[in-house]
Design an enzyme around this catalytic site. Structure first.
Site, PDB file in Angstrom:
ATOM      1  N   CYS A  43      -1.858   7.328  -3.443  1.00 53.32           N
ATOM      2  CA  CYS A  43      -2.320   5.941  -3.470  1.00 53.32           C
ATOM      3  C   CYS A  43      -1.910   5.180  -2.204  1.00 53.32           C
ATOM      4  CB  CYS A  43      -1.847   5.280  -4.765  1.00 53.32           C
ATOM      5  SG  CYS A  43      -2.846   3.861  -5.205  1.00 53.32           S
TER       6      CYS A  43
ATOM      7  N   HIS B 277      -2.435   8.771  -9.157  1.00 49.85           N
ATOM      8  CA  HIS B 277      -1.008   9.056  -9.374  1.00 49.85           C
ATOM      9  C   HIS B 277      -0.849  10.190 -10.388  1.00 49.85           C
ATOM     10  CE1 HIS B 277       0.662   5.219  -7.686  1.00 49.85           C
ATOM     11  NE2 HIS B 277      -0.555   4.796  -7.948  1.00 49.85           N
TER      12      HIS B 277
ATOM     13  N   GLU C 277       1.876  11.779 -10.878  1.00 52.91           N
ATOM     14  CA  GLU C 277       3.259  11.679 -11.371  1.00 52.91           C
ATOM     15  C   GLU C 277       3.390  10.708 -12.545  1.00 52.91           C
ATOM     16  OE1 GLU C 277       2.070  10.112  -8.826  1.00 52.91           O
ATOM     17  OE2 GLU C 277       2.967   8.125  -8.736  1.00 52.91           O
TER      18      GLU C 277
HETATM   19  N1  GLN Z   1      -3.498  -1.376  -3.653  1.00 55.21           N
HETATM   20  C1  GLN Z   1      -2.347  -0.821  -3.028  1.00 55.21           C
HETATM   21  C2  GLN Z   1      -2.459  -0.912  -1.501  1.00 55.21           C
HETATM   22  O1  GLN Z   1      -3.510  -1.138  -1.006  1.00 55.21           O
HETATM   23  C3  GLN Z   1      -2.124   0.626  -3.456  1.00 55.21           C
HETATM   24  C4  GLN Z   1      -1.864   0.699  -4.938  1.00 55.21           C
HETATM   25  C5  GLN Z   1      -1.017   1.856  -5.384  1.00 55.21           C
HETATM   26  O2  GLN Z   1      -0.320   2.503  -4.598  1.00 55.21           O
HETATM   27  N2  GLN Z   1      -0.999   2.113  -6.686  1.00 55.21           N
HETATM   28  O3  GLN Z   1      -1.499  -0.741  -0.840  1.00 55.21           O
END
Ligand code: GLN
Length: 214
Positions: free
Chosen positions: A80, A173, A175
């Site tokens: 992410c 994610h 995890e």
């Molecule tokens: N929206 C976040 C970003 O742009 C990422 C979200 C996440 O890591 N769950 O940094």
């Protein structure tokens, strides 16, 4: 010997990665300072808030040692926000700090209504059982360079998991869903990186066994 895998612990959802690494028998190492990276064989960059994470990486002088770890061939996995941090181009023009993946990434790509969702995702390199993927204000990959393998797409074709040699990234994610196969893949790559001679020994072994008629 257990494989030592670093988890960037500046900000965000690092505790779940630490727990997942423990669950698969690897040794997690929380990283806040450059010296914490000494002797590790792989690295995870967790989810969180990528703008903050990029700033903290710069502030704590972590970019250079992480880039060196990557160029040594050690595997690095970003989830992410970690995927955003590893991308060469962040759509909208934010400055990348660890441009290791030849991809363009779009932050918060699912808009408000679909802010967060979970889905079963086919990831063929991980086997037939789909991955239960948790997306939280997730990014998507909107363009890939020639050296990048796409590991998974959503049914509409949007790219949500990629690999480029020793760098892996997922929009979601694993995890948070008890999914361990990405961490196992990383640990296997890390072990091979730490002991590249091991594969040679294994190749010789069956020859010796066959001499004994087995
Ligand atoms: N929206 C976040 C970003 O742009 C990422 C979200 C996440 O890591 N769950 O940094």
């Amino acid at each position: 010997m257990t494989t030592r895998i670093a988890v960037l612990a500046l900000q965000g959802a690092f505790a779940e990665h630490v727990a997942t690494l423990r669950a698969i028998g690897a040794e997690p190492v929380e990283v806040r300072l450059p010296r914490d990276l000494d002797g590790v064989e792989g690295l995870i960059i967790p989810g969180g808030e990528s703008t903050t994470m990029r700033r903290l990486i710069t502030r704590w002088d972590l970019a250079q040692p992480i880039l060196e770890l990557a160029s040594s061939g050690a595997p690095i996995y970003g989830t992410c926000a970690g995927m955003i941090v590893l991308s060469r181009e962040i759509v909208g023009g934010e400055v990348p700090v660890l441009p290791l993946l030849d991809v363009a990434v779009e932050r918060n790509a699912f808009g408000r209504q679909l802010d967060s969702f979970e889905t079963e995702l086919d990831v063929p390199v991980l086997g037939d059982t789909p991955v239960h993927a948790v997306f939280i204000r997730a990014p998507v990959i909107s363009g890939v360079g020639p050296g990048v393998d796409v590991m998974a797409t959503l049914p509409d074709g949007r790219i949500v998991a990629v690999r480029q040699r020793n760098i892996i990234a997922t929009s979601f994610h694993p995890e948070l869903a008890g999914e361990t196969r990405f961490h196992r893949l990383l640990a296997t790559m890390a072990a091979e990186h730490a002991d590249p001679g091991e594969g040679v020994g294994r190749r010789q072994y069956p020859t010796r066994r066959s001499q004994h008629g087995r």
